[in-house]
Design an enzyme around this catalytic site. Structure first.
Site, short mmCIF file in Angstrom:
data_model
loop_
_atom_site.label_atom_id
_atom_site.label_comp_id
_atom_site.label_asym_id
_atom_site.label_seq_id
_atom_site.Cartn_x
_atom_site.Cartn_y
_atom_site.Cartn_z
N LYS A 189 -16.40 18.77 0.63
CA LYS A 189 -14.96 18.64 0.31
C LYS A 189 -14.75 17.21 -0.16
O LYS A 189 -15.41 16.28 0.31
CB LYS A 189 -14.08 18.97 1.50
CG LYS A 189 -14.09 17.94 2.59
CD LYS A 189 -12.95 18.11 3.57
CE LYS A 189 -12.92 16.89 4.49
NZ LYS A 189 -12.59 17.14 5.84
N ASP A 245 0.88 -1.16 0.00
CA ASP A 245 0.00 0.00 0.00
C ASP A 245 0.92 1.22 0.00
O ASP A 245 2.11 1.08 0.27
CB ASP A 245 -0.85 -0.07 1.28
CG ASP A 245 -1.68 1.18 1.48
OD1 ASP A 245 -2.22 1.68 0.49
OD2 ASP A 245 -1.77 1.66 2.62
N THR A 300 -0.11 4.92 1.18
CA THR A 300 -0.34 5.85 2.30
C THR A 300 -0.19 5.12 3.62
O THR A 300 -0.88 4.15 3.87
CB THR A 300 -1.75 6.43 2.20
OG1 THR A 300 -1.93 6.91 0.88
CG2 THR A 300 -1.95 7.54 3.19
N ASN A 339 -8.35 -0.87 4.57
CA ASN A 339 -8.51 -1.13 3.14
C ASN A 339 -7.47 -2.13 2.61
O ASN A 339 -7.55 -2.56 1.47
CB ASN A 339 -8.43 0.18 2.35
CG ASN A 339 -7.15 0.93 2.63
OD1 ASN A 339 -6.47 0.65 3.62
ND2 ASN A 339 -6.80 1.86 1.79
N ASP A 368 -1.29 -0.90 5.98
CA ASP A 368 -1.48 -0.42 7.35
C ASP A 368 -2.92 -0.14 7.71
O ASP A 368 -3.21 0.18 8.84
CB ASP A 368 -0.68 0.87 7.56
CG ASP A 368 -1.31 2.04 6.84
OD1 ASP A 368 -1.33 3.15 7.38
OD2 ASP A 368 -1.81 1.85 5.71
#
Length: 1498
Positions: A755, A418, A420, A1030, A1027
């Site tokens: 947003k 992953d 991020t 997801n 981490d």
């Protein structure tokens, strides 16, 4: 569901039917237990069928332990086999040993395993007992008050009173809270590791209770879903006596294991208890996987069985023939059958076959399985103890959660990561923004961050030493008597959690998540700050003069709206400074005429309106990471409604607090905002949210309070404003945005602030009117800035707003309320409702947030890649951001070509994949028939090739695959098409030809599908690392799952096999520990097979001298205990401690990892070589003593004892040859084994003359020790037996050493010499590691080793293609022309290694690379030659051989508009990366190449 009659009114006759029906139901009906507390109604209680709250995680009871444990152990085929043989020995006709004695090894092995299981189970039992005996307050009808009960006595339908800092004993529906806003705050750290507070709401129908909740008056029925493990879902409704229904949401449910915070007390009814709670349903414990090595070993165990049967059959036939030759004359020694008759030769042979199976049973290694378990546990212990894998900052160690796949770490081929939080810190720092089309670069802020970068290392040391301890002490003062219980209660949720983790959790939860100074203290941009001040002062002036706000210039109103959106469009909870978990409360009399809208809402809904879905980041059951926090008793009471009382209480909350009270003394329009506002704590659910709120605060737009229906903001000049919060439409991964609907206090308009990701917001912007060119300009400019931000590697978010008229709102609201109260498909309806609202938005601006790379990520990736690992990054980020971070972390190289696949349809995707395949073949494989190939081989040593052998895949491409210097970038939509059954093979063919693959915008499901595809189709070993929640599906699909215990909670860690604190530790875990574990276990398993075969063969040779009668010359005590005791310990020590190469060398030379990838240590042929060696050694050990004692009067067992002794010496010396590292423990274990053997022999021979008549072992060993011949045999025999193996090892190590042996030679050199050599290789191998801060920058420097003018002409051959490195050409051409001699031994290696890997040296006539890639200078070479022995010269040349890196191009594969000719977009990707593209046909060469070829011909 059941009828709505009160339960007592059901006729008893229908009870049975009802029970049957309720089982078929999909729902659960919960009644209050108080109705059935009376003694006679106990059996009628409908809740009695539900699980109680007692938990039991143990496997066994006192009675079931033996049968159950044995049943589990007999799942191992080997155990069944040994028990069968031991029982067979009880049959008199075929028995070979004393029956009791033969049982000893099996009983020993089974009891060792049983004791281990019992101990584990007892620990679970102790933990269960502690949890079950914690206490809580349950309402008792008899006493009409809450009484203390144990957790295990709680039942579904009980009313529970919860106090501050108390842990929830079960899943409870919240019916009442002491909080005036009917909220209850919980901390879910034990479930998902997130330390921020979550808000839960009282059920809507109990919202407006004026008095305290009285359980006796409760008469509603709850219908909800059956117990399930989805922590983020709870659906149901509550039916009141009046027949009115109210919907129930996950916001109303408090989950077991969470902790109550900031709420003095709350009351709820138990919905799920014990093992039906969501936390327990998520608790799967550690997972069991079978390692690749174990699967290989099972094949060899099968071969051992075959060898055993062959030997027994041979002996049985021999015995039958031997009996047959006597004919009718019975031999003297013949024993009659039990009936007194003669046995026929055939029956004798059959009986003997069974006897031989008993005698040869040792051939199947019984102790191997137990030994492997012991060794693995020791390996895990040593990995845990490695201080290099300890992270001081978070105080966390590496955790091994799957004990049985340590050796798989040494055989990985693909890593899926992953981005991020795994490659980056997940510390989001606000960098820059654009408002109303104007960009604010925040240069001062960038300088501040650069300063942090430099201070980072020193600061970490300070905080880790000084910061945590005082903080930990200060908390103890708040802790109550419940602390002890609390720390243990968490065990139920995750048994594998370590103490360190709990300690770390307590440190983490003392301070707010995502609030390091780097993230909080943002330096505002002066221009923007002036604008904000200007705007707010104008607004204040207008408010004072009662002018309409619409007169404000649009750029100014956009600016203030932008910051209001940043402040309120989130789910951040505000808490005050010195009570970190204490919510700040303030309610202002709203200035807008609320009454009208309230009435307006009441027309549509029977109860008060609340938000539909409150976003809370997804989670699953996670480790215990929480700690006690003090909770002030001075909470405002529900009765004190007046604002003043509240403010007064808030102020008197703590003694020191008045100094920086979050509430300024006056808020009369111009509240002074310079009060220590900064001290407010923000509890954010994601780091992005925190970053934006802190950014807004830097511009004096501060969030100061949040209630369910109101957000309070402080603005410069305007003071505190309260926005009435009408709805929150939470973030979800499909919409990729979040919106809030508020009533603006100044304009009284209903405003939607949104947003979200730029990819979605930009599509929702209202198309500008022809008149409004400005709006169009803003959108265009903002889009340009977004592209720039993404190119800079920043995460981008767009901010937009929309103003609703009363009519529009009324229309939308009606549909929205219908969606909220629906039970079927509620999520879908709410989703559609949100889509209807979020249209025609007005763009306000965009933000760029930086997610910093973790320390050491580029180096780790470079190192893993040299180790032959393919690295794929699967991320949800947008393409530009992902690509730039990929460059920053060296996943993509500026020197390599990039294939970008973006398609809008299945057909387009198919076409793109075709193009890419053609392009790769044309570029790298076109010159197969070319003359260059032959010329090439004449002047170059072939490069190390690793074709994918027969494993390739089920795809049509049978040719071996090569990894080229290509990068592949693919977005989520194209990936969805590519993963389709029809295209997956093509996608795989393209992807596996690339050196690195980057999948952007991928969903969790796509991540796991990619891993599954590669794993199943290519039959490779895969590792997934992530981490967050997801990443869970990807981690579970891979062979080895690694979780990073980072900022995103612990979902990934729970699902993983190994948990790491930082990505950079992966390097040591794989390259060092993985390599060692694999090498040790592979060698130990082979040694086991050899040892057992060698011992059994001794008895087999004897059968030729005893008429195949199944007798043995070795005493049965020795036979039984030889493997179990005398030779067991040394191999355990070697299997645990052996290091073939030192950790330092393994990290400096990652290429050595290829050894494990290709299973070099354990090939099928090695098993057979070992068997042949075992038979040879046994011949020596049998026949040398046989001829030595040939004509003596020695009896059978006196002759058998030296054979046993010699076998023991040979086996131990053999282990010595195979041992790479000698420690005092190795010496000790060997000495112990020999001493143990002689001690047992001497004692047994002295004390047991008539134990087993007719044999008499009396004084045998004592006599032998007086015989010089015995000592001579002890020297000659082992030497003769081990000579071939020793000779083979010596020749192999000298003449054709494997890379690992070269590494071992390096370790033997003096430290300085070794460092010199390694420092050379560090520069030489692959691209240099330039010291670059882990900030993401736009300009990418080419690695120094890549010389632009690196075009070499080679005598006698054409020039290479300028666009590709020599190494690739060599790979391709040698691949096409078939393997050369020196590659033949490599043809069975598995994966192709990237071109950076150098394994074979270049020959002397290889041309020198140009520029900086020259070999070591002459002085260095001389110095090396002096220090190296002749045999080591090859070593230095092996190490310093380097691949040649050359500039390459970037290929953008995009389908042009219809009608345009299909072609490949081609752009230079070196220093002229940003020049305009020029299209070329893939088959044509570039001008540069043509020019070069002409030059060569001339």
């Amino acid at each position: 569901s059941e009828s709505n009659l009160p339960p007592s009114e059901h006729p008893p006759a229908s009870r049975r039917q009802r029970k049957k029906r309720s089982k078929e139901n999909k729902t659960r009906t919960v009644h209050a237990n108080l109705l059935y507390d009376a003694a006679n109604k106990g059996e009628e209680n409908p809740n009695r069928h539900y699980a109680n709250n007692k938990i039991k995680t143990t496997k066994y009871t006192v009675l079931s332990f033996l049968p159950k444990n044995l049943f589990e152990q007999f799942h191992r085929f080997a155990n069944v086999y040994f028990v069968f043989i031991a029982l067979l020995n009880f049959v008199p006709v075929v028995n070979a040993f004393q029956p009791e004695l033969a049982l000893a090894p099996v009983v020993f092995i089974l009891s060792v395993t049983a004791i281990k299981d019992l101990w584990e189970d007892y620990r679970r039992h102790r933990s269960d007992k502690e949890i079950n005996h914690m206490d809580c307050l349950v309402f008792s009808r008899a006493e009409r008050r809450y009484v203390e009960k144990y957790w295990k006595e709680v039942r579904v339908g009980d009313f529970i009173r919860l106090r501050c800092n108390e842990i929830l004993p079960a899943d409870v529906l919240l019916l009442s809270s002491s909080d005036p806003d009917r909220l209850c705050h919980i901390e879910t750290a034990t479930l998902d590791g997130e330390t921020n507070l979550k808000q839960r709401q009282v059920v809507r129908s109990f919202f407006d209770l004026d008095c305290e909740f009285d359980p006796l008056k409760y008469n509603s029925i709850i219908e909800c879903e059956k117990p399930n493990n989805d922590l983020n879902r709870f659906r149901g409704y509550i039916i009141h006596r009046s027949g009115r229904r109210d919907a129930l949401y996950k916001e109303n449910l408090l989950l077991r294991g969470c902790t109550i915070r900031n709420t003095e007390e709350a009351v709820g009814i138990v919905i799920y208890a014990g093992h039906e709670t969501k936390a327990m349903l998520n608790n799967n414990g550690p997972r069991y996987k079978r390692s690749k090595l174990e699967r290989q070993m099972n094949v060899d165990v099968f071969w051992c069985v075959v060898i055993l049967l062959v030997l027994c059959l041979f002996a049985a036939i021999g015995h039958g023939l031997w009996m047959f030759q006597y004919g009718d004359k019975r031999p003297v020694f013949d024993v009659l059958s039990p009936e007194g008759t003669d046995l026929s030769p055939i029956m004798s042979a059959i009986y003997l076959f069974l006897t031989m199976i008993i005698v040869f049973q040792v051939l199947i290694p019984i102790s191997l399985f137990v030994s492997i378990e012991i060794v693995k546990i020791c390996q895990v212990y040593f990995i845990h103890q490695d201080m290099d894998l300890y992270d001081e900052e978070t105080d966390s160690h590496l955790q091994c959660r799957a004990l049985n796949i340590t050796e798989d770490l040494g055989q990985m081929q693909y890593i899926f990561s992953d981005k991020t939080g795994t490659l980056t810190e997940n510390k989001m720092v606000f960098r820059r923004c654009t408002v109303a089309g104007v960009e604010y670069s925040h240069d001062a802020n960038a300088k501040r961050l650069a300063m942090y970068q430099e201070m980072d290392s020193e600061e970490e040391e300070c905080t880790s030493h000084g910061g945590t301890l005082p903080r930990r002490d200060s908390v103890t003062s708040h802790q109550s008597a419940r602390v002890v219980l609390r720390s243990q209660s968490t065990k139920s949720h995750r048994r594998t959690g370590s103490r360190a983790e709990a300690k770390r959790a307590s440190i983490l939860s003392k301070h707010t998540a995502f609030s390091s100074p780097m993230e909080k203290d943002i330096t505002p941009d002066p221009k923007l700050l002036d604008k904000v001040n200007d705007c707010s002062s104008q607004m204040d002036f207008m408010r004072f003069h009662s002018q309409p706000m619409s007169q404000l210039p649009s750029d100014l109103s956009d600016t203030i709206d932008f910051f209001i959106a940043l402040t309120i469009c989130n789910t951040v909870v505000v808490s005050s400074p010195n009570q970190p978990r204490h919510k700040v409360r303030m309610r202002f009399e709203l200035k807008s005429p609320v009454k009208t809208i309230e009435d307006f809402i009441k027309r549509f809904t029977p109860s008060r309106l609340t938000s539909g879905s409150n976003s809370s980041s997804s989670s699953s059951l996670i480790t215990n990471r929480s700690s006690n926090k003090g909770c002030s008793s001075l909470l405002s009471s529900p009765s004190a409604e007046s604002t003043l009382t509240k403010l007064h209480e808030e102020r008197s909350c703590g003694g020191l607090e008045n100094a920086f009270s979050p509430v300024p003394p006056s808020y009369d329009g111009k509240a002074s905002w310079n009060i220590e506002e900064g001290e407010l704590r923000y509890e954010a659910e994601s780091p992005d949210e925190a970053a934006l709120v802190y950014a807004a605060r830097a511009y004096k737009c501060s969030l100061v309070g949040r209630l369910p229906d109101q957000v309070t903001v402080e603005l410069p000049h305007l003071g505190k404003l309260s926005f009435e919060l009408l709805h929150t439409l939470g973030f979800d991964s499909t919409r990729k945005r979040m919106s809030v609907v508020v009533r603006h206090p100044l304009t009284d308009q209903i405003t939607v602030y949104t947003k979200g990701a730029d990819s979605v917001i930009m599509d929702l912007i209202k198309p500008p009117n022809t008149g409004r060119k400005l709006q169009k300009k803003i959108v265009c400019r903002t889009q340009n800035y977004l592209n720039l931000y993404a190119a800079d590697g920043l995460r981008t978010l767009c901010i937009a707003k929309k103003i609703l008229s009363q009519e529009e709102y009324a229309c939308w609201l009606q549909r929205h309320l219908e969606a909220e109260t629906a039970i079927q498909g509620r999520e879908q309806l709410l989703f559609e409702s949100a889509l209807r609202l979020e249209t025609n938005l007005q763009l306000l601006g965009a933000t760029g947030i930086e997610d910093r790379l973790q320390d050491g990520v580029p180096e780790t990736i470079a190192s893993l890649r040299k180790a032959g690992l393919q690295i794929w990054v699967l991320t949800g980020d947008k393409q530009e951001t992902a690509v730039n971070i990929a460059y920053a972390c060296k996943l993509l190289d500026p020197e390599e070509e990039i294939l970008t696949l973006n398609a809008d349809s299945q057909e387009a995707c198919a076409l793109l994949l075709e193009e890419s395949l053609h392009y790769i073949q044309a570029k790298f494989l076109c010159s197969s028939a070319d003359q260059t190939t032959k010329a090439f081989h004449s002047s170059f040593a072939p490069f190390d090739l690793h074709p994918s052998s027969s494993l390739s895949s089920s795809s049509s491409h049978a040719a071996p695959f090569l990894v080229h210097r290509l990068g592949l970038v693919i977005d989520g939509r194209t990936l969805a098409y590519a993963l389709d059954k029809s295209l997956e093979d093509k996608f795989l063919a393209v992807a596996r030809s690339c050196r690195s693959v980057l999948c952007c915008r991928s969903t969790p499901l796509q991540k796991s599908m990619v891993v599954k595809l590669v794993r199943n189709k290519l039959k490779v070993m895969t590792l997934a690392i992530g981490d967050g929640a997801n990443d869970v599906s990807m981690i579970q699909v891979a062979d080895v799952g690694v979780g990073i215990s980072g900022q995103e909670g612990m979902q990934a860690v729970m699902a993983s096999d190994f948990a790491l604190p930082r990505f950079r530790y992966l390097q040591k875990l794989l390259l060092v520990h993985g390599h060692w574990c694999y090498s040790r276990l592979a060698n130990m398993i082979l040694y086991f097979f050899y040892k057992n075969a060698m011992f059994v063969a001794l008895i087999f040779w004897f059968q030729f001298y005893c008429g195949f009668s199944g007798s043995a010359m070795i005493d049965q005590w020795y036979l039984i205990f030889f493997n179990l005791m005398f030779s067991a310990f040394p191999q355990l020590i070697t299997g645990t401690l052996d290091k073939d190469v030192s950790a330092e060398t393994l990290q400096h030379l990652p290429q050595l990892y290829v050894n494990g990838q290709n299973s070099e240590e354990y090939k099928p042929y090695m098993f057979w070589m070992n068997m042949i060696d075992a038979f040879y050694q046994s011949l020596m050990c049998f026949f040398i003593p046989y001829f030595a004692y040939a004509d003596s009067d020695m009896d059978l067992f006196t002759w058998g004892t030296p054979i046993t002794t010699l076998a023991l010496f040979t086996i131990l010396l053999h282990l010595g040859i195979e041992t790479k590292t000698w420690t005092w423990m190795n010496w000790l274990s060997i000495a112990f084994s020999i001493a143990l053997f002689f001690t047992v022999a001497l004692c047994y021979n002295a004390s047991c003359p008539t134990c087993y008549s007719p044999s008499n072992p009396y004084w045998t060993m004592q006599r032998l020790l007086q015989d010089p011949l015995f000592y001579l045999l002890c020297i000659i025999t082992p030497v003769a037996a081990l000579l071939p193996r020793y000779f083979y090892r010596a020749c192999q190590g000298t003449l054709f050493p494997s890379p690992v042996q070269v590494g071992r030679q390096l370790d033997k050199l003096p430290a300085d010499t070794r460092r010199n050599i390694l420092s050379l290789t560090r520069v030489k191998v692959g691209s240099p590691l330039s010291p670059k801060p882990p900030f993401l920058s736009l300009s990418k420097a080419s690695p120094k080793g890549c010389n632009k003018n690196d075009q070499r002409s080679i005598s006698g051959s054409k020039t290479l293609e300028a666009t590709q490195g020599q190494a690739d050409e060599e790979e391709d051409r040698s691949c096409l022309s078939g393997p050369t001699d020196s590659e033949m031994h490599l043809s069975d290696l598995y994966t192709l290694v990237p071109s950076e890997i150098d394994t074979l040296p270049y020959t002397k006539d290889a041309p020198q690379p140009a520029g900086e890639l020259q070999p070591p200078s002459t002085e260095v070479s001389e110095c090396l030659d002096k220090t190296l022995e002749p045999s080591d010269v090859s070593l230095s040349s092996w190490i310093t051989s380097t691949p040649l890196l050359t500039p390459a191009d970037s290929v953008q594969l995009n389908l042009l508009p219809d009608g345009a000719p299909q072609c490949v977009r081609y752009s230079r990707n070196s220093e002229d990366r940003l020049k305009p593209d020029h299209a070329v046909h893939p088959a044509h060469r570039t001008e540069q190449e043509v020019e070069q070829l002409l030059h060569t011909k001339l």
